[in-house]
Design an enzyme around this catalytic site. Structure first.
Site, mmCIF file in Angstrom:
data_model
loop_
_atom_site.group_PDB
_atom_site.id
_atom_site.type_symbol
_atom_site.label_atom_id
_atom_site.label_comp_id
_atom_site.label_asym_id
_atom_site.label_seq_id
_atom_site.Cartn_x
_atom_site.Cartn_y
_atom_site.Cartn_z
ATOM 1 N N HIS A 21 69.691 -33.736 -70.828
ATOM 2 C CA HIS A 21 68.242 -33.213 -70.687
ATOM 3 C C HIS A 21 67.528 -33.211 -72.163
ATOM 4 O O HIS A 21 68.135 -33.578 -73.062
ATOM 5 C CB HIS A 21 68.172 -32.046 -69.987
ATOM 6 C CG HIS A 21 69.140 -30.876 -70.601
ATOM 7 N ND1 HIS A 21 68.988 -30.540 -71.958
ATOM 8 C CD2 HIS A 21 70.225 -30.388 -69.972
ATOM 9 C CE1 HIS A 21 69.986 -29.701 -72.223
ATOM 10 N NE2 HIS A 21 70.659 -29.503 -71.148
ATOM 11 N N HIS A 24 69.620 -31.848 -75.061
ATOM 12 C CA HIS A 24 70.556 -33.037 -75.680
ATOM 13 C C HIS A 24 69.805 -33.842 -76.416
ATOM 14 O O HIS A 24 70.023 -34.252 -77.847
ATOM 15 C CB HIS A 24 71.111 -33.769 -74.689
ATOM 16 C CG HIS A 24 72.085 -33.004 -73.676
ATOM 17 N ND1 HIS A 24 71.643 -32.855 -72.239
ATOM 18 C CD2 HIS A 24 73.170 -32.335 -73.970
ATOM 19 C CE1 HIS A 24 72.647 -32.118 -71.881
ATOM 20 N NE2 HIS A 24 73.544 -31.885 -72.611
ATOM 21 N N CYS A 130 85.990 -19.795 -68.205
ATOM 22 C CA CYS A 130 84.531 -20.222 -67.789
ATOM 23 C C CYS A 130 84.934 -21.698 -67.877
ATOM 24 O O CYS A 130 84.873 -22.404 -68.751
ATOM 25 C CB CYS A 130 83.437 -19.729 -68.613
ATOM 26 S SG CYS A 130 81.902 -20.620 -68.148
ATOM 27 N N CYS A 133 81.927 -23.487 -69.733
ATOM 28 C CA CYS A 133 82.078 -23.567 -71.272
ATOM 29 C C CYS A 133 83.302 -24.404 -71.745
ATOM 30 O O CYS A 133 83.666 -24.530 -72.943
ATOM 31 C CB CYS A 133 82.137 -21.991 -71.775
ATOM 32 S SG CYS A 133 80.764 -21.269 -71.670
ATOM 33 N N CYS A 155 80.245 -15.411 -66.611
ATOM 34 C CA CYS A 155 79.924 -15.685 -67.961
ATOM 35 C C CYS A 155 78.590 -15.530 -68.652
ATOM 36 O O CYS A 155 77.570 -15.582 -67.925
ATOM 37 C CB CYS A 155 80.277 -17.165 -68.089
ATOM 38 S SG CYS A 155 79.790 -18.069 -69.831
ATOM 39 N N HIS A 158 76.415 -19.150 -68.882
ATOM 40 C CA HIS A 158 76.356 -19.819 -67.735
ATOM 41 C C HIS A 158 75.881 -18.883 -66.483
ATOM 42 O O HIS A 158 75.600 -19.501 -65.609
ATOM 43 C CB HIS A 158 77.464 -20.584 -67.099
ATOM 44 C CG HIS A 158 77.523 -21.711 -68.285
ATOM 45 N ND1 HIS A 158 78.444 -21.648 -69.147
ATOM 46 C CD2 HIS A 158 77.129 -23.108 -68.167
ATOM 47 C CE1 HIS A 158 78.264 -22.829 -69.753
ATOM 48 N NE2 HIS A 158 77.691 -23.824 -69.242
ATOM 49 N N LYS A 305 67.209 -20.863 -71.446
ATOM 50 C CA LYS A 305 67.966 -21.988 -72.017
ATOM 51 C C LYS A 305 68.058 -23.151 -71.116
ATOM 52 O O LYS A 305 67.953 -23.104 -70.124
ATOM 53 C CB LYS A 305 69.434 -21.494 -72.471
ATOM 54 C CG LYS A 305 70.142 -22.563 -73.093
ATOM 55 C CD LYS A 305 71.463 -22.337 -73.502
ATOM 56 C CE LYS A 305 72.407 -23.118 -73.912
ATOM 57 N NZ LYS A 305 72.773 -24.031 -72.983
ATOM 58 N N LYS A 308 70.646 -27.482 -66.467
ATOM 59 C CA LYS A 308 70.710 -28.341 -65.268
ATOM 60 C C LYS A 308 70.865 -27.123 -63.980
ATOM 61 O O LYS A 308 70.374 -27.179 -62.928
ATOM 62 C CB LYS A 308 71.461 -29.324 -64.834
ATOM 63 C CG LYS A 308 71.001 -30.478 -65.662
ATOM 64 C CD LYS A 308 69.799 -31.192 -64.965
ATOM 65 C CE LYS A 308 69.508 -32.322 -65.747
ATOM 66 N NZ LYS A 308 68.238 -32.997 -65.095
#
Length: 525
Positions: A21, A24, A130, A133, A155, A158, A305, A308
Site C-alpha cells: 500500500h 510501503h 502477535c 507483528c 496487540c 494490530h 495508520k 489492510k
C-alpha cells in the site's frame, strides 16, 4: 559526507503477506530519493529492498489462499512487490528474498557463529504472541480488547487478539548487551534518529533487556537451526540478517567490506528490532553495527495508520494512474516531515499537484522554453551585464543547492525540497518582475531579454539536477527540452553537489519543445 564514500541504504525488508500500500511506497520512495542523491553526488551508493517471506503469518495467509507458503510468496512478489518498484520508479540495486538460497545459507552461518561464541542457549518460553507483528509482545504493547475482543488481550498495534505460546526454544543473550547498547547510543547520538526515536530506544533499553527467543518449533516454514533442525530460526532474526547477507556476509568478504555498515530506514513500529536487537546481534558476531537507524512516522488515512486489516490501505497505483509517479514521490516527500506522522488526503494531493507542480514548477519550465523558442529561435541566448537582482537569483540557487545537500545529510527530505523550491518561487517572481514579453518589443532591450531568459534557463538546469532524485521523469523531460543532454551529458551524470554553480548551461544550446510536465488532471475522489 565527502564524495566517493560508501553509502549503503536499505528499506525495511517488507513482509509480503498482502499487496503493498502507499505506506510501503512512502518508505521506498524516500530511500530511493536518498540513494539517488548520493549516487549522483558520486558516493559509492547501494540501495537494497526486498521481502521477508518466512513465519507463521505467511503460513496462515497461504493456507487462506489455497497455496503453499512458497507458492504464495512467489505469487505476491511477482504480481505485486516487483511491479510496485516500477510503478514508483525505484532504482534499487538489489532485491533480496529471504527464501533465496544465498540468504538462507548465510543466515545459518551467522547463527552458528554466535552460537559458537556462547550467545545462544536452550530454554522454555511462555508469552503472548502477535502473529501480525511476528513478535512476543512486551507488556507496554498489550491492551485489553474491546467489542468482539472484550475479555481478551490484544496487540496495541494490530488490535487483534494475542496468542499464548509455550515452547522449548533457543534464546539469544540479549540481556548481556544492555550496557554496550547504552554506550553506543551515548557515544553516537546520531545512531538512532530522529531524536524522539533515540529517546524512546534509550528509555526502553534502560529499563532492562530480556533474552530473546530466536527459534520456533511448532511449524517448519523457515530456515532451520544449523545444530537442531527440529527448530526454525525466528522470522525477525532471519529478516534482520538480510541487510548483511545481501552484501556478501559469509560469502564475499571484499563486497561486505566495501558496503558495510548500512543506513537503515524503517517505520517507527519496527524501530526496536533495528535499533536494539540488530546491533546486539552484530556485536555478538564481532561485526560493526549499522551506521544509522532512521525511523519515520506512520502514514495516516482518516486518522488511522495505513492498514489492510482496517481497510485504510490504498495501492500506489491508485495515485500514480491519475497523477503519475513523480507527483506521488513529490507529494509524500514534501508534504510530510520525514520522521513524523503524516496524513494523506486526496484533496491535499490534488491541491499541491495543481499549485506547486502544475502552476509552479511546470509553468516555469513551459514558459521559459516557449519564450526562448519564440524570441531567440530556440537557441539559449548569452547573458549580458548582470543586475543586482540577477546576482541575487544566482545566490538563491547556490544557497538552495547547499541547503538541500545539508538537509539530505540529516535525512530531512522535506527541508531539501523546500530549499530547492525557493528557486522555483524566485524564478517565477523574477519573470513577473522583468516581463520578458515586454522586453521583446524593444530592440534596445535585446541584451537584457537574453540575460533574463538565460538566467531562467540556467536556473531550470539547476532545478533539473537538484530535483532529479525526487522527480526523475519530469526532470529528464526538462533536461532534454533545455538541450542539456547534448551539451552536458546525461542528467544522472551531473554532480548534484555542484548543481548550484552558475552559468553551466551553455549559450547557443538548442532547446526543444516541452509538453506540460504536469498536465491537468480530473479527479473523482
Amino acid at each position: 559526507m565527502p564524495n566517493g564514500e560508501s553509502f549503503y541504504i536499505t528499506t525495511p525488508i517488507y513482509y509480503p503477506s498482502d499487496v503493498p500500500h502507499i505506506g510501503h511506497g512512502y518508505t521506498t520512495v524516500a530511500v530511493d530519493t536518498l540513494a539517488r542523491w548520493h549516487r549522483q553526488a558520486g558516493d559509492d551508493t547501494w540501495m537494497l529492498t526486498g521481502t521477508d517471506e518466512h513465519g507463521q503469518k505467511m503460513i496462515r495467509a497461504a493456507a487462506a489462499n489455497g497455496a503453499t507458503p512458497q507458492e504464495w510468496v512467489d505469487r505476491l512478489v511477482a504480481d505485486s512487490w516487483h511491479p510496485v518498484l516500477k510503478t514508483l520508479n525505484i532504482a534499487n540495486d538489489d532485491f533480496i528474498r529471504t527464501t533465496q538460497p544465498r540468504h538462507e545459507e548465510r543466515v545459518r552461518a551467522f547463527v552458528q557463529a554466535i552460537y559458537d561464541r556462547g550467545y545462544i542457549y536452550a530454554g522454555e518460553y511462555e508469552a503472548l504472541y502477535c502473529v501480525g507483528c511476528e513478535e512476543f509482545k512486551p507488556e507496554s504493547e498489550i491492551v485489553d480488547g474491546t467489542g468482539p475482543f472484550e475479555g481478551l488481550k490484544v496487540c496495541a498495534i494490530h488490535s487483534k487478539p494475542l496468542e499464548l505460546l509455550q515452547e522449548k526454544n533457543y534464546f539469544f543473550k540479549l540481556s548481556e548487551f544492555q550496557d554496550r547498547l547504552l554506550e553506543l547510543y551515548r557515544d553516537r547520538p546520531d545512531f538512532v534518529q530522529p531524536e524522539s526515536a533515540r529517546n524512546e530506544v534509550v528509555s526502553f533499553v534502560s529499563q532492562g533487556l530480556k533474552d530473546l527467543s530466536i527459534s520456533r518449533s511448532t511449524f517448519d516454514w523457515g530456515i532451520t537451526v544449523p545444530w537442531d533442525e527440529s527448530h526454525v530460526i525466528y522470522v525477525w532474526i532471519d529478516a534482520l540478517l538480510n541487510y548483511a547477507t545481501a552484501v556478501g556476509y559469509g560469502s564475499d568478504p571484499e563486497q561486505f567490506e566495501r558496503r558495510w555498515p548500512a543506513v537503515h530506514v524503517v517505520g517507527k513500529d519496527i524501530l526496536r528490532f533495528h535499533a536494539v536487537i540488530w546491533p546486539a546481534m552484530l556485536m555478538a558476531a564481532g561485526l560493526e553495527v549499522p551506521r544509522r537507524v532512521f525511523a519515520h512516522g506512520w502514514l495516516l488515512v482518516g486518522g488511522e495508520k495505513m492498514s489492510k486489516s482496517k481497510l485504510t490501505g490504498i495501492a500506489p497505483s491508485e495515485i500514480t494512474d491519475v497523477f503519475g509517479s513523480d507527483a506521488y514521490r513529490f507529494y509524500f516527500l514534501s508534504a510530510i516531515a520525514f520522521g513524523q506522522d503524516g496524513s494523506f488526503s486526496w484533496e491535499d494531493l490534488s491541491a499541491r499537484y495543481q499549485a506547486e507542480l502544475a502552476n509552479g514548477f511546470g509553468n516555469l519550465a513551459s514558459r521559459t522554453v516557449a519564450m526562448i523558442e519564440r524570441y531567440f529561435e530556440g537557441i539559449v541566448p548569452p547573458a549580458g551585464q548582470f543586475t543586482e537582482r540577477d546576482l541575487e537569483i544566482q545566490k538563491i540557487i547556490a544557497d538552495a543547492a547547499a541547503g538541500a545537500d545539508a538537509a539530505i545529510e540529516r535525512f530531512a527530505i522535506q527541508d531539501a525540497i523546500a530549499q530547492i523550491w525557493t528557486v522555483v518561487d524566485a524564478l517565477n517572481g523574477y519573470i513577473t518582475e522583468n516581463e520578458p514579453w515586454a522586453l521583446a518589443k524593444d530592440d534596445s532591450q535585446r541584451e537584457r531579454l537574453g540575460t533574463v531568459l538565460y538566467t531562467c534557463a540556467d536556473g531550470l538546469r539547476a532545478l533539473a539536477v537538484l530535483l532529479s532524485p525526487v522527480m526523475p521523469v519530469a526532470t529528464e523531460k526538462l533536461w532534454i527540452a533545455l538541450g542539456a543532454a547534448e551539451s552536458l551529458g546525461r542528467l544522472q551524470q551531473q554532480p548534484i553537489r555542484e548543481a548550484g554553480g552558475w552559468g553551466l548551461l551553455r549559450p547557443g544550446t538548442s532547446v526543444n519543445g516541452l509538453a506540460p510536465l504536469f498536465p491537468r488532471v480530473e479527479t473523482t475522489n
